[in-house]
Design an enzyme around this catalytic site. Sequence first.
Site, PDB file in Angstrom:
ATOM      1  N   HIS A 149      31.794  44.645  28.290  1.00  0.00           N
ATOM      2  CA  HIS A 149      32.410  44.753  29.619  1.00  0.00           C
ATOM      3  C   HIS A 149      31.559  44.098  30.708  1.00  0.00           C
ATOM      4  CE1 HIS A 149      29.976  48.601  29.886  1.00  0.00           C
ATOM      5  NE2 HIS A 149      29.755  48.083  31.077  1.00  0.00           N
ATOM      6  N   ASP A 179      32.248  47.397  22.366  1.00  0.00           N
ATOM      7  CA  ASP A 179      31.645  47.083  23.660  1.00  0.00           C
ATOM      8  C   ASP A 179      30.283  46.417  23.509  1.00  0.00           C
ATOM      9  OD1 ASP A 179      31.793  46.891  26.398  1.00  0.00           O
ATOM     10  OD2 ASP A 179      30.854  48.823  26.773  1.00  0.00           O
ATOM     11  N   SER A 255      24.326  48.900  32.246  1.00  0.00           N
ATOM     12  CA  SER A 255      25.101  48.608  31.042  1.00  0.00           C
ATOM     13  C   SER A 255      24.498  47.455  30.252  1.00  0.00           C
ATOM     14  CB  SER A 255      26.540  48.245  31.407  1.00  0.00           C
ATOM     15  OG  SER A 255      27.316  49.377  31.575  1.00  0.00           O
TER      16      SER A 255
END
Length: 304
Positions: A149, A179, A255
């Site tokens: 993402h 992911d 992230s």
Amino acid sequence: MHSTIAGLGEPRGPRFVSPALPADEQPPASPAVAAVPAAPTAPDPAVGNPEPAVGAPRWPRLLLAGLTVVAVSTGAGGVAGHLTAGDAPAASPGSAPAGPTGSTAADLVTAADQVLAGVVSVRVTSGGRGASGSGFLIDDRGHVVTNNHVVAGGNTFQVVGRDGRRLTARLVGRDPGTDIAVLRVDPGNGLRPLPLATAGQTRVGEPVLAVGSPLGLSGTVTAGIVSALDRPVRLGAGARQPALQTDASINPGNSGGPLVNGRGEVVGVNTAIATLEGSGNIGIGFAIPVERAAQVAQGLIARG
């Protein structure tokens, strides 16, 4: 040099409902968090006619209801996602206690110093717009692991090392289901590959560090513990998958960065945080276990 820190975006996604909440007291469909009184109260003419005090206090259950309706956002600046937790137990009963894992402050200082040389900020641009996240070197060929993402929809990619050098990167591949994504920079860049923890050795209560670039603040290290193992979560459009839960502070921009143990070994890839409506980090973060992340990354590298 002026820089703009991308925000969290609007939290969205399915509700998280604790398995401890009785079926007849599920939170309402609205995502708003219920107000929770400190204790049962009598009616107040100034505010109408709230529920009067009763013999069996209900505030603990109201508190549980308020805390189980959450929005979940991804840790990449400007990119919002969602997560749904399952109702599996946090850890298997009778799990072995944690052994020596580098739990002293000195060990964590040493671990932070070791891993910072292999952690990068990931800058993604597309059509004049940008997003940011984190990543880490997985081998000596210049492969960088991050989150899907973070890079999804990007056209150009850069990584920024500990020394501030900007390196052009290319996208090797990405896997929306887990992911995970892999970038590649030219070898010989001074970045140091991070060692990976042995599968199955991570324990609940083990001290860990989350390393990355929250809110664009590169080289940030936060400390916590492993809160739970094999927490079933759903990331984006992917299927439910077991994740590590941690209370190490994870925020937008973290992230794709590593979650490391006291020996400086990567135990997971930071991916998402749980938030109460309208709030930021509340001490519940999730990371993809390193054995799954490494397996997916190696597959992407082989195909790329």
